[in-house]
Design a protein around this motif. Structure first.
Motif, PDB file in Angstrom:
ATOM      1  N   GLU A  92       0.828  -1.204   0.000  1.00 21.59           N
ATOM      2  CA  GLU A  92       0.000   0.000   0.000  1.00 21.59           C
ATOM      3  C   GLU A  92       0.866   1.260   0.000  1.00 21.59           C
ATOM      4  O   GLU A  92       0.526   2.244  -0.666  1.00 21.59           O
ATOM      5  CB  GLU A  92      -0.948   0.011   1.211  1.00 21.59           C
ATOM      6  CG  GLU A  92      -2.034  -1.039   1.159  1.00 21.59           C
ATOM      7  CD  GLU A  92      -1.540  -2.424   1.582  1.00 21.59           C
ATOM      8  OE1 GLU A  92      -0.485  -2.540   2.248  1.00 21.59           O
ATOM      9  OE2 GLU A  92      -2.218  -3.403   1.228  1.00 21.59           O
ATOM     10  N   MET A  93       1.966   1.243   0.744  1.00 21.80           N
ATOM     11  CA  MET A  93       2.860   2.397   0.781  1.00 21.80           C
ATOM     12  C   MET A  93       3.475   2.640  -0.601  1.00 21.80           C
ATOM     13  O   MET A  93       3.559   3.779  -1.056  1.00 21.80           O
ATOM     14  CB  MET A  93       3.961   2.182   1.821  1.00 21.80           C
ATOM     15  CG  MET A  93       3.466   2.188   3.247  1.00 21.80           C
ATOM     16  SD  MET A  93       4.684   1.565   4.435  1.00 21.80           S
ATOM     17  CE  MET A  93       5.983   2.764   4.291  1.00 21.80           C
ATOM     18  N   ARG A  94       3.882   1.568  -1.252  1.00 23.83           N
ATOM     19  CA  ARG A  94       4.478   1.707  -2.582  1.00 23.83           C
ATOM     20  C   ARG A  94       3.434   2.185  -3.582  1.00 23.83           C
ATOM     21  O   ARG A  94       3.723   3.047  -4.408  1.00 23.83           O
ATOM     22  CB  ARG A  94       5.084   0.377  -3.033  1.00 23.83           C
ATOM     23  CG  ARG A  94       5.865   0.510  -4.325  1.00 23.83           C
ATOM     24  CD  ARG A  94       6.578  -0.762  -4.689  1.00 23.83           C
ATOM     25  NE  ARG A  94       7.415  -0.571  -5.857  1.00 23.83           N
ATOM     26  CZ  ARG A  94       7.843  -1.533  -6.622  1.00 23.83           C
ATOM     27  NH1 ARG A  94       7.536  -2.791  -6.333  1.00 23.83           N
ATOM     28  NH2 ARG A  94       8.585  -1.285  -7.673  1.00 23.83           N
ATOM     29  N   GLN A  95       2.223   1.656  -3.509  1.00 23.43           N
ATOM     30  CA  GLN A  95       1.165   2.092  -4.415  1.00 23.43           C
ATOM     31  C   GLN A  95       0.861   3.575  -4.230  1.00 23.43           C
ATOM     32  O   GLN A  95       0.706   4.310  -5.209  1.00 23.43           O
ATOM     33  CB  GLN A  95      -0.110   1.274  -4.190  1.00 23.43           C
ATOM     34  CG  GLN A  95      -0.026  -0.137  -4.692  1.00 23.43           C
ATOM     35  CD  GLN A  95      -1.250  -0.966  -4.319  1.00 23.43           C
ATOM     36  OE1 GLN A  95      -2.010  -0.612  -3.423  1.00 23.43           O
ATOM     37  NE2 GLN A  95      -1.426  -2.079  -5.008  1.00 23.43           N
ATOM     38  N   GLU A  96       0.794   4.020  -2.977  1.00 24.16           N
ATOM     39  CA  GLU A  96       0.533   5.430  -2.701  1.00 24.16           C
ATOM     40  C   GLU A  96       1.643   6.297  -3.270  1.00 24.16           C
ATOM     41  O   GLU A  96       1.397   7.329  -3.891  1.00 24.16           O
ATOM     42  CB  GLU A  96       0.391   5.638  -1.187  1.00 24.16           C
ATOM     43  CG  GLU A  96       0.023   7.058  -0.785  1.00 24.16           C
ATOM     44  CD  GLU A  96       1.225   7.986  -0.637  1.00 24.16           C
ATOM     45  OE1 GLU A  96       1.069   9.186  -0.894  1.00 24.16           O
ATOM     46  OE2 GLU A  96       2.312   7.503  -0.280  1.00 24.16           O
ATOM     47  N   ARG A  97       2.894   5.875  -3.067  1.00 28.25           N
ATOM     48  CA  ARG A  97       4.042   6.636  -3.561  1.00 28.25           C
ATOM     49  C   ARG A  97       4.057   6.690  -5.086  1.00 28.25           C
ATOM     50  O   ARG A  97       4.263   7.743  -5.675  1.00 28.25           O
ATOM     51  CB  ARG A  97       5.335   6.003  -3.040  1.00 28.25           C
ATOM     52  CG  ARG A  97       6.577   6.620  -3.631  1.00 28.25           C
ATOM     53  CD  ARG A  97       7.851   6.101  -3.016  1.00 28.25           C
ATOM     54  NE  ARG A  97       7.903   4.708  -2.657  1.00 28.25           N
ATOM     55  CZ  ARG A  97       8.250   3.725  -3.491  1.00 28.25           C
ATOM     56  NH1 ARG A  97       8.550   3.985  -4.734  1.00 28.25           N
ATOM     57  NH2 ARG A  97       8.312   2.482  -3.071  1.00 28.25           N
TER      58      ARG A  97
END
Length: 149
Positions: free
Chosen positions: A9-14
């Motif tokens: 999720e963090m990578r997708q948001e970034r």
């Protein structure tokens, strides 16, 4: 590698933040491109955009959208991928570089110098848009009339 594990999720948001960023602003925040080898040079293509009517409506093909994608590898072995709307190969390259750099020792620096300003600017744009929309909001109410009683 970075000491904090990154969630999907963090990578997708970034990656979404970088893709939505204005290309000229991203170039200003990150003018130098780290040396890299191409796994997939930037290429322009199209993807099908799907839509849905209402919460329960069936999905349908809305149309095609132009995208640019690429993949690269840094000298330390980190691999980065970039997908952006439009035909901007430099934007896709910077997106892939940030993705790769966030997997290594420079992650904190990139997060502070590139991602934090982009997040703040996006939040300001969203807030301004919400304020503009709120200014046009119309409140409807119904008054009880004598014959309705």
């Amino acid at each position: 590698m970075s000491s904090d594990p990154e969630t999907t999720e963090m990578r997708q948001e970034r990656m979404g933040l970088i893709a939505r960023a204005r290309p000229e602003r991203l170039a200003a925040l990150m003018p130098d491109l780290a040396p890299h080898d191409w796994l997939r040079a930037p290429e322009v293509g199209a993807v099908m955009v799907r839509g849905r009517i209402g919460a329960a409506g069936g999905a349908f093909n809305l149309g095609e959208m132009t995208v640019t994608r690429c993949a690269l590898r840094l000298a330390d072995g980190s691999v980065g991928h970039g997908y952006v709307q439009g035909r901007d190969k430099a934007h896709a390259t910077r997106a892939a570089l940030i993705d790769a750099l966030m997997q290594g020792p420079r992650a904190a620096r990139i997060a502070a110098e590139v991602l934090a300003p982009l997040r703040a600017e996006e939040a300001a744009r969203r807030s301004a848009r919400a304020e503009k929309a709120a200014a046009t909001k119309v409140e409807f109410f119904t008054m009880v009339r004598g014959e309705d009683a």
